[in-house]
Design an enzyme around this catalytic site. Structure first.
Site, PDB file in Angstrom:
ATOM      1  N   ASP A 219       0.859  -1.178   0.000  1.00  0.00           N
ATOM      2  CA  ASP A 219       0.000   0.000   0.000  1.00  0.00           C
ATOM      3  C   ASP A 219       0.897   1.229   0.000  1.00  0.00           C
ATOM      4  O   ASP A 219       1.605   1.497   0.978  1.00  0.00           O
ATOM      5  CB  ASP A 219      -0.901  -0.013   1.237  1.00  0.00           C
ATOM      6  CG  ASP A 219      -1.893   1.141   1.268  1.00  0.00           C
ATOM      7  OD1 ASP A 219      -1.786   2.049   0.427  1.00  0.00           O
ATOM      8  OD2 ASP A 219      -2.787   1.118   2.128  1.00  0.00           O
ATOM      9  N   ASP A 296     -14.008   3.307  -0.874  1.00  0.00           N
ATOM     10  CA  ASP A 296     -14.390   3.282   0.536  1.00  0.00           C
ATOM     11  C   ASP A 296     -15.839   3.737   0.611  1.00  0.00           C
ATOM     12  O   ASP A 296     -16.159   4.864   0.214  1.00  0.00           O
ATOM     13  CB  ASP A 296     -13.491   4.211   1.365  1.00  0.00           C
ATOM     14  CG  ASP A 296     -13.726   4.070   2.859  1.00  0.00           C
ATOM     15  OD1 ASP A 296     -14.881   4.266   3.292  1.00  0.00           O
ATOM     16  OD2 ASP A 296     -12.769   3.769   3.587  1.00  0.00           O
ATOM     17  N   HIS A 323     -12.250  -0.472   0.331  1.00  0.00           N
ATOM     18  CA  HIS A 323     -11.261  -0.138   1.345  1.00  0.00           C
ATOM     19  C   HIS A 323     -11.903  -0.207   2.731  1.00  0.00           C
ATOM     20  O   HIS A 323     -12.919   0.435   2.995  1.00  0.00           O
ATOM     21  CB  HIS A 323     -10.737   1.283   1.109  1.00  0.00           C
ATOM     22  CG  HIS A 323      -9.958   1.837   2.251  1.00  0.00           C
ATOM     23  ND1 HIS A 323     -10.477   2.765   3.140  1.00  0.00           N
ATOM     24  CD2 HIS A 323      -8.697   1.591   2.678  1.00  0.00           C
ATOM     25  CE1 HIS A 323      -9.575   3.078   4.039  1.00  0.00           C
ATOM     26  NE2 HIS A 323      -8.480   2.387   3.785  1.00  0.00           N
ATOM     27  N   GLU A 343     -11.254  -6.481   2.788  1.00  0.00           N
ATOM     28  CA  GLU A 343     -10.086  -5.997   3.525  1.00  0.00           C
ATOM     29  C   GLU A 343     -10.423  -5.901   5.010  1.00  0.00           C
ATOM     30  O   GLU A 343     -11.520  -5.496   5.388  1.00  0.00           O
ATOM     31  CB  GLU A 343      -9.663  -4.619   3.029  1.00  0.00           C
ATOM     32  CG  GLU A 343      -8.475  -4.034   3.801  1.00  0.00           C
ATOM     33  CD  GLU A 343      -8.044  -2.669   3.321  1.00  0.00           C
ATOM     34  OE1 GLU A 343      -6.887  -2.286   3.600  1.00  0.00           O
ATOM     35  OE2 GLU A 343      -8.854  -1.975   2.671  1.00  0.00           O
TER      36      GLU A 343
END
Length: 400
Positions: A219, A296, A323, A343
């Site tokens: 990341d 997200d 996300h 995740e």
């Protein structure tokens, strides 16, 4: 409960500032937490802001809590980032599009919030606020119907979720049953060849500890340029790097397009954590910027917009792996074939055990066990979580 009740009140609250402790603003952690320890950022070019992300203000906004109350007393809520600035928008701008309305008119409500704020919004903080309202609406709809959000989205397409872990210790994540581990990149371009060698050496060390079949990803948190990201990708190829994530600025679509062509065959380019709305993700997909998108749900426009983003991706054969965002993404992922895994952010300071992402603000937040979560963990009305009464909240802009 009356599913046809109208919205009576919209309230925007914020967590008491200055105390740290995570919550929706999960970067707001105490000293020594892995999430704030010399992680590569675009601010790394300035030595005084290189060691800690909090030093340049990553935690300044704080948590936003949106509550939507109906005439029958049913309350839906959600948390995201945005703090007082977002609370102002919710109370003084967006509330007018909700109060007195049917909560199931979520498409019209979203449309009006977005286009009414388009002249000063479109992305960032404004869409964070819209996302918080939208998530609270979905929570409210689930509570009114007595059903979990995932059933409102069409029902589960599999019996369980499987997770990869994001954190500083993928070797420990493997022992905990996760399918992969995503490491934060520690050294950026300003640290030169020596920093690049350290990045590769850390990946090599983790590959040695985790074995050949465990996923390892990097990341990069918007810290790199195309040249450095290309060098890093090729240097990491011998150690089986599965993907390189958010390597460059989220506005540099042309750079992502170039990077995707230059990484080694089989290595994925992923991004989208800081992208927003169907139009932003359309740009990523039509320009062939990445292999996998990572919206997200608390920042991209909420569930209402994520459904549109996911449909576009599905038509193109692109995976959608949101996300973080805990329960707000779990209810979505379990309903989509092109979201095959999820995740999990390792919020323990040393990334050595599983801890809820939004602690301490949420109660009842499910976490994976042995890297997995049965759909039954989501079988509560709405998103299935409650606000922790021990966490002090305040409403900075009281209207009613």
């Amino acid at each position: 409960m009356n599913p046809r009740t109208k919205i009576k009140h919209v309230r925007a609250l914020v967590a008491k500032g200055g105390e740290g402790g995570g919550g929706a603003d999960y970067h707001d952690q105490g000293e020594g937490h892995w999430i704030d320890n010399h992680i590569a950022t675009s601010m790394g070019r300035y030595p005084e802001y290189r060691q800690s992300r909090k030093s340049f203000g990553i935690n300044v906004l704080g948590t936003l809590v949106v509550e939507i109350e109906c005439e029958d007393g049913t309350v839906g809520f959600a948390v995201t980032t945005g703090g007082e600035p977002a609370a102002y928008l919710v109370e003084h701008h967006f509330a007018r599009f909700l109060e007195g309305r049917d909560p199931f008119d979520y498409e019209t409500i979203w449309d009006q919030m977005y286009f009414a704020s388009q002249y000063y919004g479109r992305k960032g903080l404004v869409v964070n606020a819209i996302s918080g309202v939208d998530l609270a609406l979905w929570d409210l709809m689930g509570r009114l119907r007595g059903e979990p959000v995932y059933r409102l989205l069409g029902g589960a397409v599999r019996n369980e979720l499987q997770f990869y872990a994001t954190g500083a210790r993928p070797d420990l994540a493997k022992e905990m049953g996760f399918i992969g581990g995503k490491l934060p990149l520690l050294h950026g371009p300003i640290e030169g060849d020596e920093g690049l060698k350290k990045n590769v050496a850390w990946l090599a060390e983790m590959r040695e500890k985790c074995g050949p079949d465990f996923w390892l990803m990097y990341d990069c948190w918007m810290a790199l340029d195309v040249h450095y990201a290309t060098r890093l990708a090729h240097a990491c190829q011998p150690y089986g790097l599965k993907w390189i994530e958010e390597a460059i600025s989220p506005d540099d679509y042309w750079g992502y397009q170039q990077l995707k062509k230059q990484v080694p065959p089989g290595m994925l380019v992923t991004t989208g954590e800081h992208e927003a709305t169907r139009w932003g993700f359309r740009m990523l997909m039509e320009m062939e910027c990445c292999d996998l998108i990572q919206p997200d749900v608390g920042w991209c426009g909420g569930v209402t917009e994520l459904l549109k983003i996911s449909a576009m991706a599905d038509a193109r054969g692109i995976m959608v792996v949101p996300h973080g965002s805990s329960v707000y993404s779990y209810h979505f992922v379990i309903t989509r074939h092109n979201s095959p895994f999820a995740e999990f952010l390792m919020m323990a300071p040393k990334a050595d055990h599983v801890a809820p992402m939004f602690h301490p603000q949420l109660l009842g937040e499910p976490v994976p066990f042995n890297g997995r979560m049965n759909v039954s963990a989501l079988d509560k009305p709405g998103f299935g979580v409650e606000l922790n009464p021990a966490v002090k909240l305040r409403r900075p802009y009281v209207r009613n």
